[in-house]
Design an enzyme around this catalytic site. Structure first.
Site, PDB file in Angstrom:
ATOM      1  N   THR A 313       0.832  -1.199   0.000  1.00 58.66           N
ATOM      2  CA  THR A 313       0.000   0.000   0.000  1.00 58.66           C
ATOM      3  C   THR A 313       0.868   1.251   0.000  1.00 58.66           C
ATOM      4  O   THR A 313       2.044   1.217   0.382  1.00 58.66           O
ATOM      5  CB  THR A 313      -0.908   0.055   1.238  1.00 58.66           C
ATOM      6  N   ASP A 314       0.277   2.347  -0.406  1.00 60.44           N
ATOM      7  CA  ASP A 314       0.956   3.626  -0.245  1.00 60.44           C
ATOM      8  C   ASP A 314       1.051   3.940   1.248  1.00 60.44           C
ATOM      9  O   ASP A 314       0.409   3.305   2.082  1.00 60.44           O
ATOM     10  CB  ASP A 314       0.223   4.724  -1.010  1.00 60.44           C
TER      11      ASP A 314
END
Length: 595
Positions: A313-314
């Site tokens: 994920t970011d």
């Protein structure tokens, strides 16, 4: 649930996971079988580290920047994936990475650390996105490579980057960024390959192969391609790092078009993928951020597109944080009402393997122990993460040579290649009256240009009225934001405000002026284009690069990687998912003159 972990055996008879002669999958399964739940959970977090300038790990912190020290994360929380923040010398970075690996080697299972980095080879310095080149060879931003449009050059760049990264111990590149630059106001365009999906696909394939080779191996840097499924169509061009920019929209119906570069990246074998923060609005996808979005991560990325690698994920999706002393909510768009544990569970169920910028493995441990998430689900992600460590050869060769790093990073031929690319990327937009190339040694007045550099090209004068030619460097305008972290993400209007514009135009009317504007976004400059004696766009280039082109010592070969709009009204009326969609642009996509 695992039984009591197996203790290490006699070093004379190495454990199977330590035996390089065995198949990788067998080594993975052996190591996985020996891990506690806590050790597994630690693998699911890709956090940040800083280092001391002398190459020693950070062992004390006041929590103002990072909440934990290096020993706390490696020894206490079992993390083994880290993104290095900050710019340092090559020898110091190599020394530091060896110290970090030695710390990891002293843990119960000795799992080596995988170090990653944001881009480090250009001119942008944004703690949330990239660092300026510093000791590394200096190249144009990715958008400048798109202006050149040459896959062979991009391969050369990625290969040089690979060698520089390897020398200091970076094994994962948190790039390339292959979003399409379709919303002119969006802050992240300089890191993209522009608005052309076909060209972006060609360049990302060259980039991935330059970093990874034909297959991932001991001489590779793993490419984490971002931001799936394409972060360009942001409403009003605002960035989803921030709550007011969370909405991603497709009024032009071109959602599939934004997937084309990612299909090319997968075909090239990219090892990792990062979903963006954006919350899709008005589509058949769930209206939750992409890292939480099962239809996007599992349904689209894994099942439809066949991606088998790591999904990270970011940064900062599940916990709130404090950045530069200011509070920032978790970027849990669409699931803000959920608890930290519920957000983590949703991301895991969506198909994400790793949480970027987080360091809370205890949350995953509790999810498993409560029965909310099965240990088998955790094992599936840990297998992918461990497998990459084995394939990269980290268990056999975790250390680097600081002397070799000092010789490799910024090596003369690497620096020369980057400097040549800077010159080639420059885009000549106008050349009124054949001002370029400049001949002889004219009287020069320079503004925002290093006078010591300019003195090699002409006689410097302090009064523009005495000049034969002025050289003025500008940057794309942006609206100041009061939040310190957001101030790094240049957003808002692309037009010069008053009275700044009037001042620039008065200057251009007073003296023939070569204007060079740095296009980190698509500037609105119709009046400047009309009145400049010559106008050049740059995407990260030194003063010497600009003046070499202006004086005919090097050739500019750039073409605009996106159009330059005529007005902010045209920008506001355009559709953010449609490339080059503003009415009657001053310069169209692909424009550029040959001198």
């Amino acid at each position: 649930m695992n039984a009591t972990p197996t203790p290490p055996t006699n070093p004379a008879t190495p454990l199977p996971y330590r035996d390089a002669s065995l198949p990788v999958d067998r080594r993975v399964e052996d190591l996985l079988s020996r891990m506690t739940l806590e050790e597994k959970a630690g693998q699911l977090f890709h956090s940040m580290l800083m280092m001391n300038a002398d190459g020693t790990p950070v062992t004390e912190t006041d929590g103002s920047i990072l909440p934990f020290t290096t020993p706390e994360l490696i020894e206490g929380r079992h993390l083994t994936h880290f993104n290095l923040l900050g710019s340092y010398g090559a020898r110091a970075m190599a020394t530091w990475q060896n110290a970090v690996q030695e710390m990891a080697a002293g843990t119960r299972l000795g799992i080596p650390v995988t170090l990653s980095t944001d881009p480090r080879h250009s001119f942008t310095d944004n703690v949330g996105a990239s660092f300026n080149a510093g000791a590394f060879s200096a190249w144009p931003e990715a958008i400048g490579l798109a202006a050149i449009g040459d896959p062979e050059l991009v391969f050369e760049f990625a290969d040089i980057m690979r060698r520089e990264y390897l020398s200091v111990g970076f094994r994962v590149a948190l790039h390339p960024q292959i979003d399409l630059a379709t919303e002119p106001r969006w802050a992240r365009q300089s890191g993209t390959f522009g608005s052309d999906a076909k060209l972006t696909g060609e360049l990302v394939q060259a980039y991935v192969r330059g970093l990874q080779g034909e297959t991932l191996g001991a001489a590779s840097v793993s490419a984490m391609v971002k931001h799936f499924p394409g972060g360009g169509p942001q409403k009003d061009g605002e960035d989803p790092h921030f709550a007011h920019g969370k909405e991603q929209i497709y009024p032009g119906g071109m959602r599939e078009h934004h997937l084309e570069p990612f299909k090319a990246a997968i075909a090239a074998g990219c090892s990792q993928m990062m979903p963006y923060y954006g919350q899709p609005i008005g589509t058949d996808w769930d209206e939750v951020g992409f890292g939480f979005n099962k239809g996007v991560v599992t349904g689209l990325l894994r099942e439809q597109l066949g991606f088998q690698g790591i999904v990270c994920t970011d940064w900062g999706l599940i916990t709130d944080s404090v950045i530069f002393g200011e509070p920032h909510p978790a970027r849990a768009w669409g699931v803000e009402h959920l608890s930290v544990a519920e957000r983590a569970a949703l991301a895991l169920e969506a198909g994400s393997d790793q949480f970027g910028g987080e360091q809370c493995p205890e949350v995953v441990v509790e999810l498993v122990r409560s029965g909310r998430i099965s240990e088998a689900r955790i094992d599936a992600s840990v297998r992918r993460l461990l497998r990459e460590k084995f394939v990269l050869g980290l268990f056999e060769n975790p250390y680097v040579d600081p002397d070799a790093a000092a010789e490799t990073v910024g090596r003369a031929d690497f620096a020369a290649a980057g400097a040549a690319a800077q010159r080639r990327s420059l885009t000549v937009l106008t050349n009124t009256g054949k001002t370029l190339p400049v001949s002889g040694r004219p009287k020069l007045y320079v503004k925002d240009v290093d006078a010591d550099v300019a003195a090699a090209y002409g006689e410097l004068v302090s009064d523009p009225a005495e000049a034969d030619l002025a050289v003025l460097r500008l940057r794309t305008p942006h609206e100041p934001r009061t939040n310190i972290f957001e101030s790094f993400f240049h957003s808002g209007s692309l037009a010069f405000p008053e009275p700044e514009l009037t001042g620039i135009l008065s200057f251009l009317d007073a003296v023939p002026t070569l204007v060079c504007i740095n296009l980190e976004r698509a500037a609105v400059i119709p009046e400047i284009a009309e009145r400049a004696a010559a106008l050049i766009a740059d995407y990260g280039a030194s003063d010497a690069a600009l003046l070499d082109v202006a004086f005919g010592r090097a050739a500019a070969g750039g073409r605009l990687p996106f159009e330059l709009p005529r007005s902010m009204e045209a920008v506001a009326a355009s559709r953010p998912d449609v490339p080059n969609d503003t009415e009657n642009p001053v310069f169209p996509h692909g424009h550029g003159l040959t001198l």
